[in-house]
Design an enzyme around this catalytic site. Structure first.
Site, PDB file in Angstrom:
ATOM      1  N   SER A  60       0.832  -1.204   0.000  1.00 42.36           N
ATOM      2  CA  SER A  60       0.000   0.000   0.000  1.00 42.36           C
ATOM      3  C   SER A  60       0.868   1.255   0.000  1.00 42.36           C
ATOM      4  CB  SER A  60      -0.920   0.002   1.226  1.00 42.36           C
ATOM      5  OG  SER A  60      -1.712  -1.159   1.252  1.00 42.36           O
ATOM      6  N   LYS A 184       0.820 -10.300   7.030  1.00 41.09           N
ATOM      7  CA  LYS A 184       1.017  -8.951   7.549  1.00 41.09           C
ATOM      8  C   LYS A 184      -0.323  -8.475   8.054  1.00 41.09           C
ATOM      9  CE  LYS A 184       2.154  -4.176   6.417  1.00 41.09           C
ATOM     10  NZ  LYS A 184       2.364  -3.153   5.363  1.00 41.09           N
TER      11      LYS A 184
END
Length: 333
Positions: A60, A184
């Site tokens: 991201s 994650k």
């Protein structure tokens, strides 16, 4: 899949921002500013020289959704080659994917492997988050992992996937897949971190749990997490690595009050710095990297992100004291 894949080594990883040409450069195009591979490499080597275990490219923070597949390959290939050239062949590159369908995800994973990535970090498909079942999520990731040419990590970030929830029990199921090697967790739910990292149904030698938030690092380590993929470490790598290493060393020899005091102090300073990352994301990380270390251009981003702080100097002034203190700490390590 017959063989069982190995997970990435435990430690601190950085979700690196993608650097683009500055607005002042001659080849700047507001619709699609080109990659700045020189700044990208300078930042990558700064991180690895600071003790970072490996790089997450095109997560991201890396604006994965803003790059074409051709640019993805160019970026991964350039950094893998530069790392190898600099003597960091042992530091893995984890390539992010952020597509909604399985075939596109597999194409990106195949291209990432060809470009030199060792792992894929696959964002959960959140377009239909309100209608997705846990069984549907399980089958989606299993289908990806069955055909992926590189080991897969699950990227759980409700903030960018319409609040999609992945239950700890779903991680327990997916952790049994021979080609799914970790996750994650980019949320602040410590109980869910615990239910995954401490689960007796998950083998930590096959499935590693990384927090996506450095402000959670110390508590996550205490419940069995193996590290973090952390934005602030992209600015102050030695500081975040110091906390991780101190926890590992003190756990091995017996934690003293002095160790605990230092770990708490480091975590406090990291939490202070992470406030900027939480507020500004990749824009803030680029701003901090440029202002603190002179790497890249703080105004480089792709639309709709506006390069640099919207508040300009006034906004930076509100962070200056904290970041000056972190820089002093970083340079002392």
């Amino acid at each position: 899949m017959a063989s069982v894949s190995n997970p990435p080594p435990q430690g601190i990883y950085v979700p690196v921002p993608t650097f683009f040409a500055a607005p002042s450069s001659k080849d700047f195009d507001v619709a699609s500013p080109p990659l700045d591979l020189e700044a990208q490499t300078k930042h990558s080597l700064f991180l690895l020289n600071g003790g970072i275990q490996g790089l997450v490219i095109l997560g991201s923070t890396g604006e994965a959704i803003h790059l074409t597949n051709k640019e993805r390959v160019q970026l991964i290939k350039s950094q893998r080659e530069e790392l190898d050239k600099a003597g960091f062949k042992d530091r893995p590159v984890i390539a992010g994917t952020a597509t909604q369908n399985i075939e596109d995800t597999l194409q990106q994973l195949e291209e990432s492997k060809a470009a030199g990535a060792e792992y894929g970090m696959v964002l959960a498909p959140g377009y239909f988050a309100s209608a997705a079942s846990q069984q549907g999520i399980i089958k989606w990731f299993q289908a990806v992992a069955d055909k992926s040419p590189i080991p897969v990590m699950i990227y759980h970030f409700p903030g960018v996937t319409n609040g999609l929830y992945i239950a700890p029990s779903t991680f327990e199921t997916l952790a049994q897949h021979p080609n799914i090697v970790g996750c994650k967790l980019s949320h602040g739910d410590i109980p869910d971190h615990t239910l995954i990292a401490s689960s007796p149904k998950i083998d930590p030698s096959h499935f590693v749990v990384f927090s996506g938030l450095g402000q959670n690092l110390l508590p996550v380590l205490t419940v069995g997490g193996q590290g973090a993929i952390d934005g602030l470490a992209g600015v102050f790598p030695k500081t975040v690595v110091r906390l991780f290493q101190l926890f590992q060393d003190s756990s091995a020899k017996g934690t003293t009050k002095k160790d605990l005091d230092e770990m708490r102090s480091l975590q406090f300073k990291i939490c202070e710095g992470e406030k900027l990352v939480a507020k500004w994301g990749t824009v803030g990380i680029k701003e901090a990297v440029a202002r603190t270390w002179g790497i890249g251009d703080k105004d480089s981003a792709r639309l709709p992100l506006a390069g640099g702080f919207q508040g300009g100097e006034k906004e930076w002034d509100s962070w200056k004291e904290v970041y000056a203190g972190l820089k002093e700490l970083e340079e002392s390590l």
